[in-house]
Scaffold this active site. Structure first.
Site, PDB file in Angstrom:
ATOM      1  N   ARG A  87      22.833 -35.519   6.877  1.00  0.00           N
ATOM      2  CA  ARG A  87      21.812 -35.472   7.934  1.00  0.00           C
ATOM      3  C   ARG A  87      22.480 -35.947   9.214  1.00  0.00           C
ATOM      4  O   ARG A  87      22.841 -37.114   9.331  1.00  0.00           O
ATOM      5  CB  ARG A  87      20.632 -36.367   7.530  1.00  0.00           C
ATOM      6  CG  ARG A  87      19.815 -36.850   8.694  1.00  0.00           C
ATOM      7  CD  ARG A  87      18.562 -37.557   8.281  1.00  0.00           C
ATOM      8  NE  ARG A  87      18.723 -38.787   7.526  1.00  0.00           N
ATOM      9  CZ  ARG A  87      19.143 -39.951   8.042  1.00  0.00           C
ATOM     10  NH1 ARG A  87      19.503 -40.036   9.300  1.00  0.00           N
ATOM     11  NH2 ARG A  87      19.217 -41.029   7.281  1.00  0.00           N
TER      12      ARG A  87
ATOM     13  N   HIS B 120      16.939 -40.272  10.710  1.00  0.00           N
ATOM     14  CA  HIS B 120      16.042 -39.931   9.585  1.00  0.00           C
ATOM     15  C   HIS B 120      14.778 -39.226  10.102  1.00  0.00           C
ATOM     16  O   HIS B 120      14.393 -38.166   9.626  1.00  0.00           O
ATOM     17  CB  HIS B 120      15.668 -41.208   8.827  1.00  0.00           C
ATOM     18  CG  HIS B 120      14.553 -41.020   7.858  1.00  0.00           C
ATOM     19  ND1 HIS B 120      14.715 -40.354   6.669  1.00  0.00           N
ATOM     20  CD2 HIS B 120      13.249 -41.373   7.916  1.00  0.00           C
ATOM     21  CE1 HIS B 120      13.553 -40.322   6.034  1.00  0.00           C
ATOM     22  NE2 HIS B 120      12.655 -40.929   6.766  1.00  0.00           N
TER      23      HIS B 120
ATOM     24  N   TYR C 215      23.088 -48.239  10.870  1.00  0.00           N
ATOM     25  CA  TYR C 215      23.568 -48.248   9.481  1.00  0.00           C
ATOM     26  C   TYR C 215      24.677 -47.238   9.197  1.00  0.00           C
ATOM     27  O   TYR C 215      25.101 -47.089   8.063  1.00  0.00           O
ATOM     28  CB  TYR C 215      22.402 -48.054   8.498  1.00  0.00           C
ATOM     29  CG  TYR C 215      21.569 -46.796   8.726  1.00  0.00           C
ATOM     30  CD1 TYR C 215      21.964 -45.569   8.207  1.00  0.00           C
ATOM     31  CD2 TYR C 215      20.395 -46.854   9.473  1.00  0.00           C
ATOM     32  CE1 TYR C 215      21.209 -44.437   8.418  1.00  0.00           C
ATOM     33  CE2 TYR C 215      19.628 -45.720   9.688  1.00  0.00           C
ATOM     34  CZ  TYR C 215      20.032 -44.511   9.165  1.00  0.00           C
ATOM     35  OH  TYR C 215      19.285 -43.390   9.384  1.00  0.00           O
TER      36      TYR C 215
END
Ligand SMILES: Cc1ncc(C[n+]2csc(CCOP(=O)(O)OP(=O)(O)O)c2C)c(N)n1
Length: 370
Positions: free
Chosen positions: A265, A269, A278
């Protein structure tokens, strides 16, 4: 003496050691034994067209969210090949049960992207008519659509219908009980169901390494007694070839399969997420270099299937899609939140009436304070 049939040979169900890859990273085609490509030039062009349209619609949706026109949006950037390749292996009568990230698969099925974006805007509570395209409503609760898919496939089998069901879900969803129950039921009942996992490496901020101790997601298939396949999910031809094999098996009555499409991805998100907290810029750069559309373009150009005229044609079409979405979504009137209570129960329980009344009072108070 009646003996029980032998269980399937576990080794035969294991995924091959390397993900199936048809187009290597430089865009050169290598057909893979056991995963034939039955595609014509027109199909190659269609696959490209859907991927480009999906990316343009995705960009438009993010822009609309930034302009305050959508509440939230879950991008598919980087996952176009997995979604389009998988859905392209289905026939018209087949069904897809998607998560919230499947705009690419939706386009292949002929779903109007504006209808889906209305859900993210909150214009109304559902998105499109699933009966028209055989594309189920977007599922926000993780992995629930896997159960819908298994159930629908079991029902179709009982009815003697010739159809295959594909459910898309993420790597994180494979940790949910619903995914387990769906795959177990589908395998036990030989349901014509393909579980298509897009392993995009993260479930929000949780990396795959914290999701499972299994060697790969595809290995989980053995535990259900069905084949597990892995493919390079940034390779549209590999995603198609593996899905084709799984769909053909299911259609022939040989039961379900689990596919793990290894992808990434590239966006956040959702528009509410900050992925810089992250993951590293180096990791993102490594995956950007494996962009699924760029790789397919190299192949198409070498084959003489992508010239300036075709590029311009698709560019025009993508612009027109985006313009239609803006016209349709911009300042669209919001629905009535009380509708939430209208289509769930025939005989609503008493607690329901109380909750409805509570919401009505809150809305009235907001209105008065506005
Ligand atoms: C049952 C349930 N639990 C938690 C959530 C909150 N949630 C939304 S997306 C998400 C991560 C899903 O990750 P994955 O299945 O890998 O799919 P991806 O979003 O990466 O496509 C979670 C935990 C939810 N929507 N539903």
């Amino acid at each position: 003496m009646v003996t029980a049939p032998l269980p399937p040979d576990p080794a035969a169900l294991l995924p091959p050691p390397e993900p199936v890859q048809v187009l290597d990273d430089s865009g050169t085609l290598h057909e893979v034994d056991g995963f034939p490509l039955d595609l014509k030039d027109e199909d190659f062009r269609n696959l490209y067209r859907y991927m480009v349209l999906a990316r343009r619609v995705d960009k438009q949706a993010i822009n609309l969210q930034r302009q305050g026109q959508l509440g939230v949006y879950a991008s598919l950037l980087g996952q176009e090949a997995a979604q389009v390749g998988g859905a392209y292996a289905l026939d018209e009568q087949d069904w897809v049960f998607p998560s919230y990230r499947e705009m690419g698969a939706a386009l292949v099925r002929g779903v109007d992207p504006s209808a889906i974006l209305h859900l993210f805007r909150g214009t109304w509570l559902s998105d499109h008519d699933p009966m028209a395209t055989h594309f189920g409503l977007l599922s926000i609760p993780i992995a629930t659509q896997a159960l819908h898919a298994a159930g629908y496939a079991m029902g179709a089998k009982l009815d003697g219908k010739d159809l295959v069901v594909m459910s898309y879900f993420g790597d994180g969803a494979t940790s949910e009980g619903d995914a387990h129950e769906a795959m177990n039921f589908a395998a036990v009942y030989d349901a014509p169901c393909v579980f298509f996992v897009q392993n995009n490496q993260y479930a929000i901020s949780v990396p795959l390494s914290k999701q499972t101790k299994a060697p790969t997601i595809a290995h989980k298939a053995v535990g259900y007694g069905m084949p597990g396949y892995r493919c390079d999910g940034n390779d549209v031809l590999a995603s198609y070839a593996v899905a084709r094999k799984a769909v053909d098996r299911a259609r022939a009555g040989e039961g379900p399969c689990l596919i793990e499409a290894v992808t990434y991805r590239m966006e956040a998100h959702t528009t509410a997420d900050d992925p810089t907290r992250y993951r590293t810029p180096e990791e993102l750069a490594r995956w950007k270099a494996r962009d699924p559309i760029a790789r397919f373009e190299t192949f198409l150009t070498a084959e003489g299937l992508l010239d300036d005229v075709f590029r311009a044609e698709i560019d025009e079409e993508a612009k027109a899609y985006a313009a239609r979405i803006r016209a349709e979504l911009y300042d669209a009137p919001h629905g009535d939140p009380l509708e939430l209570f209208e289509h769930v129960y025939v005989d609503p329980p008493a607690s329901y009436a109380e909750q409805r009344e509570q919401l009505r009072r809150e809305l009235a108070a907001n209105e008065a304070g506005a």
